[in-house]
Design a protein around this motif. Structure first.
Motif, PDB file in Angstrom:
ATOM      1  N   ALA A 124       0.815  -1.210   0.000  1.00 31.45           N
ATOM      2  CA  ALA A 124       0.000   0.000   0.000  1.00 31.45           C
ATOM      3  C   ALA A 124       0.852   1.264   0.000  1.00 31.45           C
ATOM      4  CB  ALA A 124      -0.939  -0.001   1.204  1.00 31.45           C
ATOM      5  N   ALA A 125       2.149   1.143   0.302  1.00 29.94           N
ATOM      6  CA  ALA A 125       3.026   2.315   0.355  1.00 29.94           C
ATOM      7  C   ALA A 125       4.454   1.882   0.083  1.00 29.94           C
ATOM      8  CB  ALA A 125       2.923   2.981   1.730  1.00 29.94           C
ATOM      9  N   ASP A 126       5.284   2.860  -0.308  1.00 29.78           N
ATOM     10  CA  ASP A 126       6.707   2.568  -0.460  1.00 29.78           C
ATOM     11  C   ASP A 126       7.262   2.109   0.887  1.00 29.78           C
ATOM     12  OD1 ASP A 126       6.230   3.606  -2.935  1.00 29.78           O
ATOM     13  OD2 ASP A 126       7.504   5.374  -2.706  1.00 29.78           O
ATOM     14  N   THR A 127       8.167   1.128   0.839  1.00 31.69           N
ATOM     15  CA  THR A 127       8.703   0.603   2.093  1.00 31.69           C
ATOM     16  C   THR A 127      10.022  -0.096   1.829  1.00 31.69           C
ATOM     17  OG1 THR A 127       8.176  -0.725   4.051  1.00 31.69           O
ATOM     18  CG2 THR A 127       7.550  -1.641   1.924  1.00 31.69           C
ATOM     19  N   THR A 128      10.745  -0.383   2.906  1.00 31.62           N
ATOM     20  CA  THR A 128      11.986  -1.151   2.833  1.00 31.62           C
ATOM     21  C   THR A 128      11.777  -2.465   3.571  1.00 31.62           C
ATOM     22  OG1 THR A 128      13.368   0.828   2.723  1.00 31.62           O
ATOM     23  CG2 THR A 128      14.427  -1.208   3.448  1.00 31.62           C
ATOM     24  N   ILE A 129      12.164  -3.551   2.920  1.00 32.62           N
ATOM     25  CA  ILE A 129      11.976  -4.878   3.500  1.00 32.62           C
ATOM     26  C   ILE A 129      13.321  -5.583   3.534  1.00 32.62           C
ATOM     27  CG2 ILE A 129      10.799  -7.103   3.291  1.00 32.62           C
ATOM     28  CD1 ILE A 129       8.612  -5.681   1.718  1.00 32.62           C
ATOM     29  N   THR A 130      13.648  -6.149   4.674  1.00 35.46           N
ATOM     30  CA  THR A 130      14.899  -6.879   4.836  1.00 35.46           C
ATOM     31  C   THR A 130      14.643  -8.364   4.601  1.00 35.46           C
ATOM     32  OG1 THR A 130      15.774  -5.280   6.416  1.00 35.46           O
ATOM     33  CG2 THR A 130      16.772  -7.480   6.408  1.00 35.46           C
ATOM     34  N   GLY A 131      15.480  -8.959   3.805  1.00 33.14           N
ATOM     35  CA  GLY A 131      15.341 -10.381   3.513  1.00 33.14           C
ATOM     36  C   GLY A 131      16.580 -10.892   2.825  1.00 33.14           C
ATOM     37  N   ARG A 167      16.014  -4.068   1.140  1.00 32.41           N
ATOM     38  CA  ARG A 167      15.721  -3.643  -0.211  1.00 32.41           C
ATOM     39  C   ARG A 167      14.522  -2.699  -0.235  1.00 32.41           C
ATOM     40  NH1 ARG A 167      16.212  -6.788  -4.475  1.00 32.41           N
ATOM     41  NH2 ARG A 167      15.432  -4.903  -5.486  1.00 32.41           N
ATOM     42  N   PRO A 168      14.609  -1.591  -0.989  1.00 32.14           N
ATOM     43  CA  PRO A 168      13.456  -0.700  -1.113  1.00 32.14           C
ATOM     44  C   PRO A 168      12.438  -1.258  -2.110  1.00 32.14           C
ATOM     45  CG  PRO A 168      15.285   0.149  -2.415  1.00 32.14           C
ATOM     46  CD  PRO A 168      15.794  -1.080  -1.718  1.00 32.14           C
ATOM     47  N   PHE A 169      11.163  -1.171  -1.767  1.00 37.37           N
ATOM     48  CA  PHE A 169      10.086  -1.590  -2.668  1.00 37.37           C
ATOM     49  C   PHE A 169       9.058  -0.473  -2.767  1.00 37.37           C
ATOM     50  CE2 PHE A 169      11.954  -5.604  -1.420  1.00 37.37           C
ATOM     51  CZ  PHE A 169      11.991  -6.298  -2.611  1.00 37.37           C
ATOM     52  N   ARG A 193       5.126   1.173  -3.697  1.00 38.65           N
ATOM     53  CA  ARG A 193       3.699   0.909  -3.619  1.00 38.65           C
ATOM     54  C   ARG A 193       3.257   0.183  -4.905  1.00 38.65           C
ATOM     55  NH1 ARG A 193      -0.569   3.896  -5.588  1.00 38.65           N
ATOM     56  NH2 ARG A 193       0.863   5.591  -6.101  1.00 38.65           N
ATOM     57  N   GLY A 194       2.541  -0.920  -4.737  1.00 38.65           N
ATOM     58  CA  GLY A 194       2.112  -1.699  -5.881  1.00 38.65           C
ATOM     59  C   GLY A 194       2.950  -2.926  -6.144  1.00 38.65           C
ATOM     60  N   ASP A 195       4.142  -3.022  -5.520  1.00 38.85           N
ATOM     61  CA  ASP A 195       4.917  -4.250  -5.627  1.00 38.85           C
ATOM     62  C   ASP A 195       4.181  -5.373  -4.894  1.00 38.85           C
ATOM     63  OD1 ASP A 195       6.809  -2.920  -7.089  1.00 38.85           O
ATOM     64  OD2 ASP A 195       8.252  -2.693  -5.446  1.00 38.85           O
ATOM     65  N   TYR A 196       4.558  -6.603  -5.178  1.00 39.27           N
ATOM     66  CA  TYR A 196       3.760  -7.750  -4.753  1.00 39.27           C
ATOM     67  C   TYR A 196       4.436  -8.549  -3.644  1.00 39.27           C
ATOM     68  CZ  TYR A 196       1.070  -6.826  -8.953  1.00 39.27           C
ATOM     69  OH  TYR A 196       0.294  -6.224  -9.924  1.00 39.27           O
ATOM     70  N   VAL A 197       3.667  -8.840  -2.606  1.00 39.03           N
ATOM     71  CA  VAL A 197       4.084  -9.762  -1.556  1.00 39.03           C
ATOM     72  C   VAL A 197       3.308 -11.061  -1.771  1.00 39.03           C
ATOM     73  CG1 VAL A 197       4.184 -10.215   0.917  1.00 39.03           C
ATOM     74  CG2 VAL A 197       4.561  -7.890   0.046  1.00 39.03           C
ATOM     75  N   VAL A 198       4.041 -12.171  -1.847  1.00 45.36           N
ATOM     76  CA  VAL A 198       3.424 -13.472  -2.121  1.00 45.36           C
ATOM     77  C   VAL A 198       3.712 -14.398  -0.946  1.00 45.36           C
ATOM     78  CG1 VAL A 198       3.166 -15.325  -3.787  1.00 45.36           C
ATOM     79  CG2 VAL A 198       3.948 -13.082  -4.559  1.00 45.36           C
ATOM     80  N   SER A 199       2.707 -14.630  -0.130  1.00 47.62           N
ATOM     81  CA  SER A 199       2.858 -15.524   1.009  1.00 47.62           C
ATOM     82  C   SER A 199       2.958 -16.971   0.529  1.00 47.62           C
ATOM     83  CB  SER A 199       1.669 -15.370   1.958  1.00 47.62           C
ATOM     84  OG  SER A 199       1.674 -16.397   2.933  1.00 47.62           O
ATOM     85  N   LEU A 200       3.761 -17.758   1.242  1.00 46.37           N
ATOM     86  CA  LEU A 200       3.855 -19.191   0.941  1.00 46.37           C
ATOM     87  C   LEU A 200       2.765 -19.989   1.649  1.00 46.37           C
ATOM     88  CD1 LEU A 200       6.036 -20.699  -0.840  1.00 46.37           C
ATOM     89  CD2 LEU A 200       6.494 -18.308  -0.349  1.00 46.37           C
ATOM     90  N   ASN A 201       1.959 -19.337   2.441  1.00 45.04           N
ATOM     91  CA  ASN A 201       0.873 -20.021   3.139  1.00 45.04           C
ATOM     92  C   ASN A 201      -0.360 -20.086   2.229  1.00 45.04           C
ATOM     93  OD1 ASN A 201      -0.640 -21.257   5.136  1.00 45.04           O
ATOM     94  ND2 ASN A 201      -1.224 -19.314   6.099  1.00 45.04           N
ATOM     95  N   GLN A 202      -0.237 -20.871   1.156  1.00 40.44           N
ATOM     96  CA  GLN A 202      -1.329 -21.032   0.191  1.00 40.44           C
ATOM     97  C   GLN A 202      -1.092 -22.318  -0.595  1.00 40.44           C
ATOM     98  OE1 GLN A 202      -1.245 -18.410  -3.359  1.00 40.44           O
ATOM     99  NE2 GLN A 202       0.393 -17.277  -2.295  1.00 40.44           N
TER     100      GLN A 202
END
Length: 581
Positions: free
Chosen positions: A430-437, A470-472, A474-483
């Protein structure tokens, strides 16, 4: 008036109307000489007649193909329920039969037309659909079916004319299930995900050796299938199919794939269907898959009959084993949700073999009329029945730990589209963000020298994992493995996997460097960097001592310093999908 009435009474009574002729339900194959197959137009017309005559059958369009013609599906459901979610809610087993992926191999096309009719008209067959719903793709490669000829199947004994292997884009659709270059494959993925079948069958004709069998069979490779499903397949389903076909004198053998000169030289080898193939794709979703391969040199009529009898036997077995199949799939689905380690590559274990009684013909040699040199042939006057080894145990060569999620930049829209078509659930930021992984840097890979199905395939991929923030956007995709699509996600998004999106070239632009330097300018920058960082100078000198070729190349040394500097672009060789751990 009276005279008129008397004369009228003396006129002969009109004849009763003659009864309408009974419908002719013979298929084009049955009306032919035993060596003909239906055309695409005849096939769809026949199913339209079945749809009109029987409320238990529905023909409908399921998408488009590269030829612009629709892809059709035929559903056979005794209570007239043709909606996948409703059918699954009723606890019915779903058998999905696909025909004509190679339209020059049309036995399944003709057999399925007769099967759909007979399941309506024969009471003993209707009973087998009490808890089973059938889904047919009448002809998958519509494009190739329209490209009809009588010459391209050089090795094949009939039918008189048939379709072409390639589709409208000259793609072999049985290599397109992951990359989905064709509209055919995209339509299939959506149809498959709607039905989520228990059993999948893809009907074919084989090439290769000569032997006594009319039909050979590829079953989902047991080590790649979830253990609960593999156990059911090995202990119940395959014995029922082999035994049932034996009783009908259609002796079965595993698909005749071998490494020696003839099948009996070193034995048979199991077919490792990776996700580019239909049954490799369906396995990712815990569906048991079969590929029937009738033998090219047998006459066409027995090939059609063997396919018909196999499909009928399979449906009967699914009806009998409905509860066991449901339990095995439920166990597989539940355990896949929590599975932590996944295999990405496999190798045949040549130390493990079972014995199989094989019915073949002796391979001999004689002078070639073309070259005058020795040529091999199979002597049908010298049949044999002998025990041969069957190698069908595969061991994982590459495994990966399941991440919690993947993050995919929206820039890679072709990848996102394919994930959606295969039923993957995605959430957009929903917004620009930084995610560590964890990110991968591509360390090494090999690329085929010639295109394969429109791509230059990568293999032997080696990666270096690095933890990064890594910076991401708004609109980039998060794909959970719980599916339910967890295994599909891992085998497409982990670049080391045999049929990953990286292997098929969807991320090739990261392999090209976008910025560089002029050596005469960077010489001074590099010298200053080495003065400021003595430890870097020490590493450079050590590398020169260890590698004489490197020590003799000024360009290689300058490039090495560049790659250790802040000037080197961080995105070069960095796989853009983040693993959230």
């Amino acid at each position: 008036m009276f005279a008129f009435l008397v004369s009228a009474l003396l006129l002969p009574a009109p004849s009763p109307a003659a009864p309408a002729p009974a419908p002719d339900w013979r298929t084009p194959f049955e009306k032919g000489n035993g060596n003909t197959t239906t055309t695409h137009a005849e096939c769809i017309s026949y199913y339209q007649q079945l749809d009109a005559a029987y409320p238990e059958i529905q023909l409908r369009e399921a998408g488009t193909t590269d030829s612009g013609r629709p892809l059709h599906e035929v559903v056979v459901s005794l209570d007239g329920d043709f909606e996948p979610a409703s059918v699954r809610a009723k606890g019915r087993r779903i058998v999905f039969i696909q025909n004509g992926i190679h339209p020059g191999e049309p036995e399944g096309i003709d057999a399925s037309m007769m099967l759909a009719r007979d399941y309506m008209q024969k009471k003993e067959l209707r009973r087998q659909l009490a808890d089973v719903v059938l889904v047919f793709i009448p002809i998958y490669n519509v494009d190739g079916a329209l490209n009809r000829n009588a010459t391209t199947r050089t090795n094949q004994n009939g039918p008189e004319s048939y379709g072409f292997r390639g589709n409208a884009r000259n793609l072999d659709l049985n290599r397109d299930y992951i990359k989905q270059d064709s509209r055919n494959a995209r339509a299939f993925a959506q149809l498959f995900q709607r039905w989520q079948p228990d059993i999948y069958v893809d009907t074919h004709t084989s090439n290769g050796a000569d032997y006594q069998y009319t039909m050979t069979l590829i079953a989902t490779q047991k080590d790649k299938l979830h253990p609960a499903l593999s156990q059911y397949l090995q202990q119940r389903l395959l014995p029922a199919l082999y035994g049932g076909m034996d009783k009908q004198k259609w002796y079965l053998t595993p698909y005749v794939d071998f490494e020696g000169r003839t099948p009996d030289a070193r034995g048979l080898v199991g077919f490792l269907e990776t996700p580019r193939y239909s049954t490799g794709y369906t396995t990712l979703f815990n569906t048991i898959g079969f590929v029937t391969e009738t033998h090219m040199l047998k006459a066409y009529t027995p090939r059609v009959k063997a396919t018909y009898d196999f499909l009928d036997l399979l449906i009967k077995t699914v009806h009998q084993d409905a509860a066991a199949i449901a339990q095995a799939r439920a166990t597989a689905a539940e355990q896949t949700r929590t599975q932590q380690q996944f295999a990405l590559g496999w190798r045949l274990d040549t130390t493990q073999a079972e014995r199989f009684t094989f019915r073949g013909y002796e391979g001999k040699t004689k002078p070639s009329e073309v070259s005058g040199l020795p040529r091999m042939y199979y002597d049908r006057k010298a049949p044999y029945v002998k025990s041969v080894p069957y190698y069908n145990t595969f061991r994982p060569t590459v495994t990966v730990q399941r991440p919690q999620a993947y993050v995919i930049p929206q820039a890679w829209g072709e990848v996102v589209e394919r994930l959606r078509l295969s039923g993957v659930q995605l959430r957009q930021l929903a917004a620009d963000t930084t995610i560590t992984g964890e990110v991968y840097y591509i360390q090494d890979y090999k690329t085929g020298p010639r295109p394969y199905e429109g791509h230059y395939l990568h293999s032997q991929v080696q990666v270096r994992p690095v933890r990064q923030a890594r910076p991401f956007l708004r609109g980039d995709y998060v794909v959970s493995l719980n599916q339910p699509a967890a295994r599909y996600l891992i085998e497409t998004l982990e670049p080391q996997a045999t049929d990953s999106f990286f292997a098929w070239g969807f991320f090739d632009s990261i392999l090209q460097q976008k910025e560089y330097f002029s050596d005469y300018v960077f010489e001074d920058v590099a010298a200053e960097l080495l003065r400021r960082k003595p430890e870097l100078r020490a590493q450079l000198e050590a590398k020169k001592k260890a590698d004489p070729t490197f020590a003799a190349s000024a360009a290689a040394q300058l490039d090495w310093v560049y790659r250790q500097s802040d000037h080197y672009e961080a995105s070069h060789l960095r796989y853009p999908v983040l693993r959230v751990l």
